[in-house]
Scaffold this active site. Structure first.
Site: not given
Length: 314
Positions: A74-75
């Protein structure tokens, strides 16, 4: 369709499946562009010749591609979203991280995803974005966030006092470790870990979630997405941090007005058949799973009348 390819080059799990994907794109004569750091990594790992990598390398995959494939967690997808900016290029997150609420296609599914994209069998979700404005010369002009903004204390210092006004009306003065101003997309990120509500992506809302508030009666509140939230950190002889999707700026000056509101653009995420937010929640948060006590059967799923993975086109 031109595929823009980017990802997290620090993940060893990236290179082999990415090389197989590029082989497939070359074999099928499907156009693609590779973010320059990824192209360099493919050469350094001796996966492709320099001429292949250089021919397809670009600095801006969002500008060069019709859809951007972001390989990582997700980062990584958040960083990709900030590179694409407000130009609206759809993003497909390919998960080689841990949870994967945003990057919700697993690496093993990438070839099926390409088939779906080529067949036009996909949809895009417009995700609400917030922007923050601060007076000129204070170190922050305009920032935007897909997940959240956070006003946070610096280091191990004591609590900070944050005065919050919504649409010109005072809401509360929080005495806490910090305050999260989040989107529905961010409701499964930092806000979730601090007790905030989960909000489905299609809801227009802003979450205010205090971090470890001193007063137990203080709880998260959900506001209209059209609200304007103004925050000030009161004087307390310590610096503090203002972060946009994890990218932090340190401030020493107090009583600055941080104004947060809906941004003029959205982030567009690609969703394929069978993908549904509820399916992601069940999978990532292990909903519908129970422990069997002393039984040696371990964790068993509770029977449900429908398999969420069978939902098509939602």
């Amino acid at each position: 369709m031109v595929y823009g390819i980017t990802g997290n080059p620090t993940k060893d799990a990236l290179w082999a499946p990415l090389a197989r994907l590029i082989d497939r794109l070359l074999d099928d004569n499907l156009p693609f562009r590779i973010h320059e750091p990824i192209a360099t990594g493919l050469m350094e790992h001796d996966l492709f010749a320099e001429d292949v990598c250089r021919t397809h390398a670009v600095d801006d995959v969002a500008e060069a591609g019709d859809v951007v494939l972001s390989f990582g967690g997700d980062g990584t997808l958040l960083r990709t979203a900030h590179r694409t900016g407000p130009n609206g290029t759809p993003l497909l997150g390919v998960n080689i991280g841990r949870l994967g609420f945003l990057a919700d296609i697993e690496i093993e599914q990438i070839h099926d995803a390409i088939d779906a994209l080529e067949a036009g069998n996909y949809r895009t979700e417009e995700r609400l974005v917030l922007q923050a404005n601060l007076e000129a010369g204070s170190g922050l002009d305009t920032e935007w966030a897909l997940n959240e903004f956070v006003l946070d204390r610096s280091g191990a210092a004591g609590l900070i006092e944050i005065e919050v006004v919504v649409d010109g009306t005072p809401l509360n003065t929080y005495w806490a470790d910090g305050l999260i101003i989040g989107t529905p997309t961010g409701s499964t990120a930092y806000s979730l870990s601090t007790g905030g509500p989960i909000i489905t992506p299609g809801v227009d809302a802003i979450i205010l979630n205090p971090i470890a508030p001193h007063t137990l009666t203080v709880r998260p509140i959900v506001l209209s997405a059209d609200a304007t939230v103004t925050c000030q950190v009161r004087e307390n002889d310590q610096p503090y941090v203002f972060a946009a999707d994890g990218q932090s700026t340190m401030f020493d000056e107090h009583n600055l007005e941080f104004s947060v509101e809906r941004a003029n653009h959205t982030v567009n995420l690609v969703k394929l058949p069978g993908q549904h937010f509820f399916h992601t929640l069940r999978s990532k948060l292990m909903w519908g799973v129970r422990r069997s006590g002393d039984s040696d059967k371990g964790e068993q799923p509770i029977s449900t009348p429908h398999d969420p993975s069978s939902l098509k086109g939602e």
